[in-house]
Write an enzyme that holds these catalytic residues in place. Structure first.
Site, PDB file in Angstrom:
ATOM      1  N   GLU A 161     -23.712 -19.892  24.015  1.00 29.92           N
ATOM      2  CA  GLU A 161     -23.853 -19.512  25.360  1.00 29.92           C
ATOM      3  C   GLU A 161     -25.415 -20.296  25.668  1.00 29.92           C
ATOM      4  O   GLU A 161     -26.195 -19.578  24.963  1.00 29.92           O
ATOM      5  CB  GLU A 161     -23.553 -18.412  25.719  1.00 29.92           C
ATOM      6  N   CYS A 166     -27.913 -13.831  31.703  1.00 24.77           N
ATOM      7  CA  CYS A 166     -27.268 -15.216  31.756  1.00 24.77           C
ATOM      8  C   CYS A 166     -26.551 -15.515  32.966  1.00 24.77           C
ATOM      9  O   CYS A 166     -26.386 -16.815  33.209  1.00 24.77           O
ATOM     10  CB  CYS A 166     -26.394 -15.393  30.493  1.00 24.77           C
ATOM     11  N   GLU A 212     -32.124 -24.120  34.336  1.00 28.02           N
ATOM     12  CA  GLU A 212     -32.313 -22.712  34.518  1.00 28.02           C
ATOM     13  C   GLU A 212     -33.724 -22.525  34.319  1.00 28.02           C
ATOM     14  O   GLU A 212     -34.540 -22.995  33.455  1.00 28.02           O
ATOM     15  CB  GLU A 212     -31.386 -22.062  33.627  1.00 28.02           C
ATOM     16  N   GLY A 249     -29.905 -23.759  21.180  1.00 29.86           N
ATOM     17  CA  GLY A 249     -28.572 -24.010  20.962  1.00 29.86           C
ATOM     18  C   GLY A 249     -28.239 -25.150  20.464  1.00 29.86           C
ATOM     19  O   GLY A 249     -27.156 -25.475  19.557  1.00 29.86           O
TER      20      GLY A 249
END
Length: 500
Positions: A258, A295, A384, A239
């Site tokens: 996102e 997510c 993450e 992203g």
């Protein structure tokens, strides 16, 4: 029936480069060439004025027709999705319902004018020292939009997902870059949209779909001068690369990405005294839902160390040990999860190992614990790991808990587990977390995302690239609109919504 082709300007078109899906018994998919990206973008620009000029009523009919056509192909979509992703039938049936529900929600939204934010200031010809002109403002479609399908939601965040539904509702032609993890599912949904275009008489290039490498096709899409905005759900690295391309263009465009979130939960002392075991078991269930491939997966639980923390840990471990291994979405996602877990093992204490999965592309959950001091000092622990990997972060006291909240990066969600006696501490934390997340929960788990007008599914970077934007809920439509002010324009020339 899957064609294995790209949808460009109303036609299914092949290409020289092909990719084979082993999940679909060797079905091959044409990979869009650079000239096909150009053709699609030029067609979208050509049809933009015609599509954006359709009435809100006609676009609402179009959106509802897409939903109907998705349901017509429902069983085939579900079976194909199961083969490609490993997701169970119930999950995909539910996700299809969410997808068609979003389409109908935006149809309902645009039948009213509230989303256009109409403003009128009447002329004041006698005002001194200067008269005021007649001024009227409303929001109009921004132009052709590129949307990237998500790996973890083959329906609700992909071909006809929230980005596509909201952009089409706004009056923007959409070009979807299908995700290779579920190319067949993406194409079937594209077939449903193509059929809806035919049934409602919309311009041919209102919707198009291209398959192919994100690096090749995706980069060409976001840099094409006819694309005016981009919607993306995916990794931080991918992203950010696309975001940089969008902003390096001669004419920069908005990139609504996102990108990632660990969605921390703060377990406050009084709540821990009364229900630590309940919180621990609930966390384990949320952490492992869909193999942790959400997510909004709550990857971090923050608490003050002590007996209650031990109780939560025991309850969580006990629940995790009862979770069967689950197939992950792709080999790459599975590999990244395994690597992330291995890194965590080297940096933290592993709590109650659940063992090693035996089936290909499958994984078991993992739980770790670490002191707040170590967690705050090590950037790797704050990143993450996409999957069912949880971290218990132990604070010395509530002051350290507040200090940890202060150093958080942007998140999609944060959660407060609290009871009445925690109100003072929760008030202080809430004022911090309002700066850190787009959605704040109390006494729940964030893996459920309601699709409605009051939902915010975004947050400060790196959760998303625009903290003002959401990819879920009716507010998503504002990403594909821009305000235009009309000064002293004759009534007959004004958009219908501004007349009168």
């Amino acid at each position: 029936m899957i064609f294995g082709k790209n949808l460009i300007d109303g036609a299914w078109v092949g290409s020289e480069e092909m990719a084979v899906s082993h999940d679909l018994e060797g079905q091959s998919f044409a990979q869009a060439a650079s000239e096909q990206v150009d053709e699609a973008c030029l067609a979208a620009r050509r049809d933009f004025r015609a599509y954006s000029g359709t009435s809100r009523t006609d676009r609402a009919v179009f959106l509802r027709t897409i939903a109907e056509q998705i349901d017509v192909l429902g069983d085939e979509i579900t079976q194909t999705g199961m083969s490609e992703t490993g997701l169970p039938e119930a999950r995909l049936v539910g996700e299809r319902g969410r997808t068609t529900g979003q389409l109908r929600m935006f149809a309902d939204l645009i039948e009213k004018t509230g989303y256009l934010d109409i403003r009128k200031d009447d002329a004041l010809p006698d005002r001194t020292p200067l008269p005021r002109p007649d001024l009227r403002l409303m929001h109009k479609a921004i132009g052709p939009v590129a949307v990237f399908g998500a790996s973890n939601f083959p329906l609700a965040f992909s071909t006809a997902g929230g980005d596509t539904a909201s952009a089409l509702a706004a009056g923007c032609p959409v070009i979807v870059k299908g995700h290779g993890a579920h190319a067949g599912t993406a194409e079937l949904v594209a077939q449903a949209i193509a059929k809806a275009i035919e049934l409602t008489g919309m311009p041919k290039a209102t919707f198009q779909m291209l398959q192919g490498s994100g690096r090749k096709v995706g980069s060409a899409l976001v840099q094409h001068p006819e694309i005016t905005a981009v919607g993306f759900t995916g990794s931080l690295a991918g992203g950010r690369a696309l975001y940089d391309l969008c902003h390096a263009r001669p004419s920069p465009i908005p990139f609504y990405g996102e990108l990632g979130s660990v969605n921390p939960m703060f377990c406050l002392p009084v709540a821990m005294e009364t229900r630590a075991a309940e919180i621990g078991a609930g966390w384990a269930a949320s952490l492992t839902m869909g193999a942790g491939q959400f997510c909004t997966n709550p990857g971090v639980a923050v608490m003050v160390k002590g007996p209650q923390a031990d109780t939560l840990e025991e309850a969580c471990v006990g629940t995790l040990r009862g979770v069967a291994e689950q197939k992950m979405l792709t080999d790459d996602i599975h590999g990244a999860f395994e690597q992330g877990v291995q890194t965590f093992k080297e940096l933290m204490i592993e709590v109650g190992s659940c063992g090693t999965a035996s089936a290909k592309r499958s994984a078991l959950p993992a739980l770790f614990k670490v002191s707040a001091k170590e967690w705050m000092a090590n950037r790797q622990l704050q990143e993450e790991v996409f999957g069912a990997a949880g971290i218990i972060v132990l604070c010395e006291d509530v002051a350290e808990m507040q200090a940890l909240a202060e150093v958080l990066e942007g998140q999609l969600t944060t959660t407060l587990h609290l009871d009445e006696g925690d109100t003072v501490l929760a008030t202080g934390l809430l004022s911090i977390l309002e700066e850190k997340a787009g959605r704040i929960l109390a006494n729940g788990f964030p893996t459920g995302v309601e699709v409605c007008s009051s939902m915010m599914h975004g947050g400060p970077y790196p959760a998303s690239t625009d903290t003002r934007a959401t990819s879920v809920g009716t507010l998503a439509i504002v990403r594909w609109l821009r305000p235009i002010s009309y000064q002293n324009i004759p009534e007959a020339l004004l958009p219908a919504e501004l007349q009168g």
